[in-house]
Design an enzyme around this catalytic site. Structure first.
Site, short mmCIF file in Angstrom:
data_model
loop_
_atom_site.label_atom_id
_atom_site.label_comp_id
_atom_site.label_asym_id
_atom_site.label_seq_id
_atom_site.Cartn_x
_atom_site.Cartn_y
_atom_site.Cartn_z
N GLU B 62 -60.15 -19.29 40.41
CA GLU B 62 -59.41 -20.48 40.02
C GLU B 62 -58.30 -20.12 39.02
OE1 GLU B 62 -61.47 -23.53 37.78
OE2 GLU B 62 -59.65 -24.73 37.64
N ASP B 128 -63.63 -16.59 22.05
CA ASP B 128 -62.42 -17.16 21.46
C ASP B 128 -62.65 -17.30 19.97
OD1 ASP B 128 -60.64 -20.34 22.01
OD2 ASP B 128 -60.31 -18.70 20.61
N ASP B 130 -60.70 -18.42 16.44
CA ASP B 130 -59.52 -19.14 16.00
C ASP B 130 -59.49 -19.19 14.48
OD1 ASP B 130 -57.82 -21.36 15.26
OD2 ASP B 130 -57.85 -21.93 17.36
N CYS B 150 -54.53 -13.52 5.54
CA CYS B 150 -55.73 -14.01 6.23
C CYS B 150 -55.94 -13.38 7.60
CB CYS B 150 -55.72 -15.53 6.35
SG CYS B 150 -54.23 -16.22 7.06
N HIS B 340 -65.74 -22.37 32.15
CA HIS B 340 -64.78 -22.61 31.07
C HIS B 340 -63.49 -21.84 31.32
CE1 HIS B 340 -63.27 -23.32 27.04
NE2 HIS B 340 -64.31 -24.10 26.80
N LEU B 341 -62.37 -22.53 31.25
CA LEU B 341 -61.08 -21.88 31.48
C LEU B 341 -60.59 -21.22 30.21
CD1 LEU B 341 -59.42 -24.87 33.34
CD2 LEU B 341 -59.95 -22.67 34.37
N LEU B 342 -59.81 -20.14 30.35
CA LEU B 342 -59.25 -19.49 29.16
C LEU B 342 -57.84 -19.03 29.50
CD1 LEU B 342 -60.06 -18.72 26.26
CD2 LEU B 342 -60.72 -16.48 27.13
N LYS B 343 -56.96 -19.11 28.52
CA LYS B 343 -55.56 -18.77 28.74
C LYS B 343 -55.41 -17.32 29.19
CE LYS B 343 -52.85 -18.69 25.12
NZ LYS B 343 -52.00 -19.25 24.05
#
Lengths: 480, 446
Positions: B62, B128, B130, B150, B340-343
């Site tokens: 997909e 992921d 963040d 950071c 789950h989609l990921l970029k």
């Protein structure tokens, strides 16, 4: 039942050479009598429901172990030692049919069977466990001495991190980490290069995961088979049994009240105050207050009183006394007496109606002006608290009750109320208002006698309680 | 095609590029985006001629496009590299997400009635991380911003997880990608990882879960027991301890003033110890030590107080504090389920214009998110190259991306990740094929 490929487990040559546990890998090719079909399944269902109850009460693992052992012993025994294994297997496969039919049923069944298996496995000794693992063909490998030496530092670290003793002699197994997701997720194993190092005492997790995944897949297959062929083929024989079983109430139906629980009109107020469950108490109070109840309330309370032992004549007198203060005795005789007689099976098709179980009461939907149904479900928090306070429930138990109500465990809430009011524990849980009453009466009579009558598991399956001798009426007002 | 872009000297790093975005993207997808590499990656060796290759494999993956105006199209699939490339060039998606490989082509999913027929069958194990999840421990920025003070938190996270994925789980084909603004993604592409069920990948995600997030109390990391799991010990000793003490303490001034150090003291369950320390620090406020040293000096004092204390609950306090501040904070939901989609790597982040480039885990200390090439920079480079080519008359048709700043990232992607992965896929395909042949040969025997 399908033809089985390997019937290693289906017939026991000698009881001790066959492992006590089955993985239920394939359906046995046994002939089953139709009665056994249903009875075996019902017995197993009692075990599974008992487990469900134990889990939702938050029992700890050791308590669950005891509970499972007791439930199994009581419900799954058989005179013929050979038959014990067959009963186990047959009942499991029958329940697969019953519980494969929807996603929710499958989830429940999978969860209970896995729990059952987990604790039965735990109850086996470690030699027996190892033998079972061999039988089950599980993909584990015992560590060689050299391998062990290489990782023993880390193994000991892991053991200490989960608070377990690290025995240098204990056997470790090497297994792909994918096989033990529970242990990986909780960091209870050391993993290296994709292998998890599992201690003997964690092996149950391995086995249980296998069991669970296999059963999960099997249930889906069973459902397909059921939908595509079995349901139709068996529509005159097994299908009605299967369809009724998943929603059945399993206790006694209280249609034939035992003598020891018969009450008479003069005692009814007192008994209502001391021993009625909240649902009936509320109806009773409303009846006394307004001298009327709508149909739902009349059915629920009326049948309950019948189950308690109120005779038809006494019932007629009771309802008449109340209703005539509201609608007059003539109207009572004309409009209401008939339906009371109907409830007792003296009119119309003469069905002797059975008092409603908790399941039935909880699922009813009272409308405006109705007072039936389950108050734990229907009352506002404020009203429920007030009602429980009037029953004598203290502040602490009140919070526990409210917690159960919030989680929609209404029967547990009622059970906790029972325990708070009577000061004794109710291990069997409340499934039926008449059961509540008989347990309450028993608890109070044993108090009067000055000893506690232990509640046995037989209360779960509704066996008659210990014979208390001739009917004993408390002479003083209720012992709270 | 020359795009109107500011010449290099006038270009500002984070110039807003809205309005021109679609046009820029067209050039990007036309000349820079590594279509062929993405195709090769997603094929996992199945695009070859070997009989073991599954020709339907790529078509069952997909893809999801986010177009201009937030139009979102899921369940796209392509049967070969050209189809994929053409679709991307034509639609110019603002974002491309990679989903799972399903049992049937995603666009055809409705044709298959009933449950369980359209399901994910393979999917990389993904993570992921963040920076905004660390807002309560970084004082330099918050929200969408990221700076050199950071960002090292990400570096620490990469080190902890990369080591565990390789040493503990035995994975080798791991791709770390800058998410374009303030985080990183991790793609674990080994066959074993792609075939993990939801339950198994959930277990891996939970293995990494230490930081439990906000609960009723302040304590978010809690270590009970006389020892820590070897994974935690290693993470602490190899990465987190020194990162906290040498990097984060001074750069975030974690103990410099009361507002800051109170947050750390709040993690300690013993009033007497904390009030004793607080008094000591309050009285030392006007010390002549330089700002940097204050944090480190105070940490030593605190450590000493905790480690020498006889109190029971303080046994692991030092580690709990360090882990609270530095341990990777994963978005667990991303990892738990196959659908789950990921970029996709090499997309351009719409808010920053930066390309989502791979990060070398062995040199992650050197990675600077502020130096990642932006779309407008790259287009400027292309324009310069055009100009140079127009001036000189050497007609060498080199791959244009190779000579832009993107070049080194694509080269790294190929040499460090893609080639070893494809080699291993080839071996796997051929190996399982010969095993199958042997099996069927054996079963033919009488």
């Amino acid at each position: 039942m399908e033809i089985v490929r390997s019937n290693r487990k289906s017939t026991a040559a000698a009881a001790d050479s066959v492992p006590a546990l089955s993985l239920y890998r394939s359906a046995p090719s046994l002939e089953v009598r139709l009665e056994e079909f249903e009875l075996y399944a019902i017995d197993r269902l009692r075990v599974l429901k008992g487990i469900s109850d134990g889990l939702s009460r938050g029992k700890k693992p050791d308590e669950m172990e005891k509970l499972v052992s007791e439930l199994w012993r009581v419900n799954m025994r058989h005179q013929d030692a050979n038959e014990v294994m067959n009963k186990d297997i047959i009942s499991h496969f029958v329940l697969r049919l019953v519980y494969c039919r929807t996603e929710d049923l499958r989830k429940w069944f999978l969860s209970m069977e896995t729990t059952l298996f987990r604790y039965r496995f735990r109850l086996e000794g470690s030699e027996s466990q190892r033998a079972l693992m061999t039988d089950f063909n599980l993909p584990y490998k015992p560590l060689s001495h050299a391998e062990y030496e290489g990782v023993k530092e880390e193994l000991s670290q892991v053991a200490r991190s989960i608070g377990l003793p690290h025995n240098a002699d204990s056997m470790f197994f090497k297994v792909h980490f994918e096989e033990v997701p529970e242990l990986v997720a909780t960091r209870k194993v050391f993993i290296q290069k994709g292998y998890a190092y599992v201690a003997m005492n964690q092996v149950a997790s391995l086995v249980v995961t296998q069991f669970r995944s296999h059963l999960s897949k099997a249930l889906v297959l069973t459902n397909r088979k059921w939908m595509s062929s079995i349901r139709d083929q068996e529509k005159d024989r097994l299908t009605p049994i299967v369809e009724a079983m998943s929603s059945s109430y399993l206790g006694p139906d209280y249609s034939q009240p035992k003598e020891s629980t018969e009450i008479s009109l003069k005692d009814i107020d007192q008994v209502a105050n001391s021993s009625f469950p909240l649902c009936m108490r509320h109806l009773f109070e409303k009846l006394r207050e307004t001298h009327h109840l709508k149909h739902g309330g009349r059915m629920q309370l009326g049948l309950f009183l019948k189950g308690v032992g109120l005779s038809l004549d006494d019932a007629l007198a009771f309802w008449r006394a109340e209703f005539s203060q509201n609608v007059g005795s003539e109207r009572f005789d004309k409009e209401y007496a008939y339906s009371i007689r109907h409830n007792y099976g003296k009119e119309g098709k003469r069905t002797d109606y059975t008092p409603y179980s908790c399941q039935k009461i909880i699922s009813s939907t009272p409308g405006t002006g109705d007072h039936h149904g389950c108050p734990y479900r229907n009352f506002s928090e404020e009203n429920l608290r007030a009602a429980l306070r009037r029953m004598g429930v203290g502040e602490r138990p009140m919070e526990e009750v409210m917690e159960r109500v919030r989680n929609r465990h209404y029967q547990l809430a009622c059970t906790l109320t029972f325990e708070a009011v009577h000061g004794t524990s109710c291990d069997s849980g409340v499934n039926h208002p008449n059961q509540y009453l008989s347990l309450s009466q028993r608890a109070m009579q044993s108090k009067v006698r000055g000893s506690s009558c232990p509640l046995t598991i037989s209360a779960v399956i509704g066996d008659p309680c210990v014979d208390l001798g001739p009917t004993h009426q408390p002479t003083s007002p209720s012992v709270g | 095609m020359e795009i109107d872009v500011c010449p290099p000297e006038q270009r500002q790093p984070n110039m807003s590029i809205e309005g021109f975005h679609a046009d820029y993207l067209k050039v990007f997808y036309g000349k820079l985006f590594p279509h062929a590499d993405i195709f090769k990656w997603m094929s996992y060796g199945n695009d070859g001629k070997h009989p073991a290759c599954d020709q339907s494999y790529f078509g069952r993956r997909e893809f999801s496009f986010t177009l201009d105006n937030d139009i979102y199209i899921r369940f796209q699939s392509f049967s070969n590299a050209t189809e994929m490339e053409n679709a991307i060039k034509e639609k110019c998606p603002f974002k491309i997400d990679l989903g799972a490989v399903y049992s049937v082509d995603p666009p055809k999913r409705h044709a298959y009635a009933g449950n369980n027929v359209f399901t994910p069958v393979e999917r990389e194990l993904v993570f992921d991380i963040d920076m905004s999840d660390y807002d309560d421990v970084r004082h330099c920025c918050s929200g969408a911003d990221v700076c050199s003070d950071c960002w090292p938190l990400m570096t620490a996270a990469i080190k902890v997880m990369d080591t565990a994925l390789r040493d503990d789980f035995g994975f080798s084909h791991i791709l770390w990608v800058f998410s374009g603004r303030r985080g990183v993604h991790c793609w674990v592409c080994d066959g074993r990882a792609r075939r993990l069920s939801d339950e198994q990948r959930s277990a891996v995600a939970d293995y990494f879960r230490v930081y439990k997030g906000h609960e009723n109390g302040l304590k978010k990391v809690s270590f009970v027991g006389p020892a820590l799991h070897p994974f935690l010990v290693r993470s602490y000793n190899d990465v987190l301890k020194s990162f906290f003490e040498e990097d984060m303490l001074p750069s975030q001034s974690l103990l410099a003033n009361e507002a800051r150090y109170q947050k750390i003291l709040d993690l300690i369950p013993d009033e007497s110890t904390t009030s004793e320390i607080r008094d000591k620090w309050n009285s030392n406020r006007r010390s002549s030590i330089s700002k940097e040293d204050v944090n480190i000096a105070r940490w030593e004092q605190l450590k000493h107080a905790l480690q020498s204390s006889k109190q029971k609950g303080l046994r692991r306090c030092v580690e709990e504090i360090v882990f609270s501040y530095t341990y990777p904070r994963l978005d667990i939901e991303v990892s738990k389920r196959m659908n789950h989609l990921l970029k996709a790597p090499f997309c351009v982040h719409p808010k920053t214009g930066r390309v989502c480039v791979p990060i070398d885990p062995r040199r992650c200390d050197e990675f600077d998110p502020g130096k990642v090439p932006t779309l407008s920079e790259l287009l400027g480079e292309l324009n310069d190259m055009d100009r140079v080519r127009a001036d000189s008359s050497s007609g060498l048709p080199a791959e244009e991306w190779e000579r832009t700043s993107l070049g080194k990232y694509i080269r790294f992607f190929r040499s460090s990740f893609l080639q070893p992965l494809l080699k291993s896929c080839k071996e796997e395909l051929e190996g399982s094929y010969s095993a199958k042949l042997r099996q069927s040969k054996d079963s033919l025997g009488w």
